[in-house]
Design a protein around this motif. Structure first.
Motif, short mmCIF file in Angstrom:
data_model
loop_
_atom_site.label_atom_id
_atom_site.label_comp_id
_atom_site.label_asym_id
_atom_site.label_seq_id
_atom_site.Cartn_x
_atom_site.Cartn_y
_atom_site.Cartn_z
N ARG A 57 7.20 16.44 -27.50
CA ARG A 57 6.45 17.06 -26.41
C ARG A 57 7.25 17.06 -25.12
NH1 ARG A 57 2.44 14.13 -26.81
NH2 ARG A 57 2.72 12.70 -25.07
N VAL A 58 7.86 15.92 -24.80
CA VAL A 58 8.68 15.84 -23.59
C VAL A 58 9.87 16.79 -23.67
CG1 VAL A 58 10.18 14.32 -22.24
CG2 VAL A 58 7.98 13.48 -23.07
N LEU A 59 10.49 16.83 -24.86
CA LEU A 59 11.63 17.73 -25.05
C LEU A 59 11.20 19.19 -24.88
CD1 LEU A 59 14.62 17.28 -25.73
CD2 LEU A 59 14.07 17.82 -28.11
N GLY A 60 10.00 19.52 -25.40
CA GLY A 60 9.49 20.88 -25.24
C GLY A 60 9.22 21.23 -23.79
N GLU A 61 8.66 20.27 -23.04
CA GLU A 61 8.40 20.52 -21.62
C GLU A 61 9.70 20.69 -20.84
OE1 GLU A 61 5.99 17.34 -20.30
OE2 GLU A 61 4.17 18.00 -21.36
N ILE A 62 10.71 19.89 -21.18
CA ILE A 62 12.01 20.04 -20.52
C ILE A 62 12.61 21.41 -20.83
CG2 ILE A 62 14.39 19.18 -20.46
CD1 ILE A 62 13.28 16.38 -20.94
N GLY A 63 12.49 21.82 -22.09
CA GLY A 63 13.01 23.14 -22.47
C GLY A 63 12.29 24.25 -21.74
N SER A 64 10.95 24.15 -21.66
CA SER A 64 10.18 25.19 -20.95
C SER A 64 10.56 25.24 -19.47
CB SER A 64 8.68 24.91 -21.10
OG SER A 64 8.30 24.94 -22.46
#
Length: 369
Positions: free
Chosen positions: A106-113
């Motif tokens: 989830r954190v990785l996805g938010e960083i990517g977004s």
């Protein structure tokens, strides 16, 4: 009056057939939904060639039955087919609770977004900068297209109206620098070097930087809100319709005002901060104003003033373009105006601090220290 809805089960060559008859409408369904739920045998084909009428509820019933039995729908006329297709597009399973995802994912996805949004914003801002340069070039080629009244009015909004709050802020910052510097330098018996700290720090860094932050919060947000409201009320589209360029009429005057006023505001803020620091030195350290001024002239090189004056117009351009860019991105509803205004302030302050760090390294590299 249409016949009551009903269905017939048949055995065809390709498997079991469910043939609907009558009117598949909410007023004529009767116990058809309950009977369909009670079907135990699999259905291979659903035929609608004997239907008199079908509404949205009937289309949903047909689609749900076909979905549950993985059956093919045949015999529907054009209107029924279109209605069933629209109902099928709306058939989405709604989860009461979303699936739990791994915290790292989830954190990785938010960083990517966030990275993707930052990249898109940077590309958009570069494109907006190019459009602003094109508008400026067109105005240079045709000086009569420069709206001088709009530029002067923005001078007042960005500069004259901001003198009070920037002066108060700078005066207090000068006092804080002098007080904290004197406290720390007193440990080494070097209170006199507080003057060096005040003069160099305000002229070189804090005067322009704090002014830029104040202008970003005051004028940058106003630019975003003004253009965002105009975009929402379609005034900008109306300007394009009558042949007026929004970049020349709205953006360029704001950019010019910020670029020309920032050096003046930065110099004004630096002088007021030095006055505030000098007053504290007079009261707290017993350094008279004449001595303070002479010491400032001795220890502050003219390059510090040049550094502040070089940075100021760049900061002004960044603030104005960030505000105008975010304002031009508004669409949808009034909430977007608030979101874009906030984004304009955050973006402008962030870019000002990044550029200030770049200038610090650059001026050190060229030995302007």
């Amino acid at each position: 009056m249409s016949a009551q809805a009903d269905f017939i089960e048949e055995q065809g060559e390709s498997g079991r057939i469910l043939r609907f008859t009558g009117s598949l409408s909410i007023a004529s369904l009767g116990n058809v939904p309950a009977r369909l739920e009670a079907l135990n045998t699999p259905i291979d084909e659903i035929r609608l060639d004997q239907l008199d009428h079908i509404d949205t509820i009937g289309a949903w019933l047909v689609h749900k039955t076909a979905h549950d039995h993985d059956a093919e729908i045949t015999g529907a006329d054009e209107d029924a087919t279109r209605l069933i297709e629209q109902v099928a597009k709306s058939h989405q399973v709604v989860r009461m609770r979303p699936d739990r995802t791994n915290a790292f994912a989830r954190v990785l996805g938010e960083i990517g977004s966030a990275t993707a949004v930052a990249g898109q914003t940077m590309l958009g801002l570069l494109g907006f900068f190019g459009a602003t340069c094109v508008a400026a070039f067109n105005v240079i080629r045709h000086p009569s297209r420069l709206r001088i009244n709009a530029v002067i009015q923005r001078f007042e909004v960005v500069g004259v109206s901001a003198l009070g709050i920037i002066g108060l802020m700078s005066f207090l910052i000068g006092i804080v620098i002098a007080q904290q510097g004197a406290v720390q330098l007193r440990q080494f018996g070097a209170e006199v070097y507080t003057i060096n700290l005040i003069g160099r720090l305000t002229l070189r860094e804090l005067g322009v930087l704090m002014t830029a932050i104040m202008v970003a919060g005051r004028s940058g947000s106003a630019f975003a809100a003004q253009l965002g409201t105009m975009k929402l009320t379609e005034e900008i589209d109306a300007m394009r319709t009558i042949g007026v360029s929004p970049m020349e009429a709205l953006v360029l005057p704001r950019v010019l005002a910020a670029v020309f006023m920032m050096p003046l505001l930065g110099f004004y803020a630096s002088i007021v901060a030095i006055i505030g620091g000098g007053m504290l030195c007079w009261v707290s350290l017993g350094i008279p104003p004449i001595t303070f001024i002479q010491r400032i002239q001795e220890v502050v090189p003219i390059t510090d003033l040049y550094v502040g004056l070089v940075k100021a117009p760049v900061f002004g351009a960044i603030i104005a373009m960030s505000g105008c860019f975010q304002g031009m991105q508004v669409k949808g509803n009034a909430e977007e105006v608030g979101l874009r205004t906030t984004a304009a302030v955050v973006q402008a302050i962030f870019m000002v601090i990044v550029l200030d760090a770049f200038f610090a390294v650059f001026f050190t590299w060229i030995d302007w220290i």
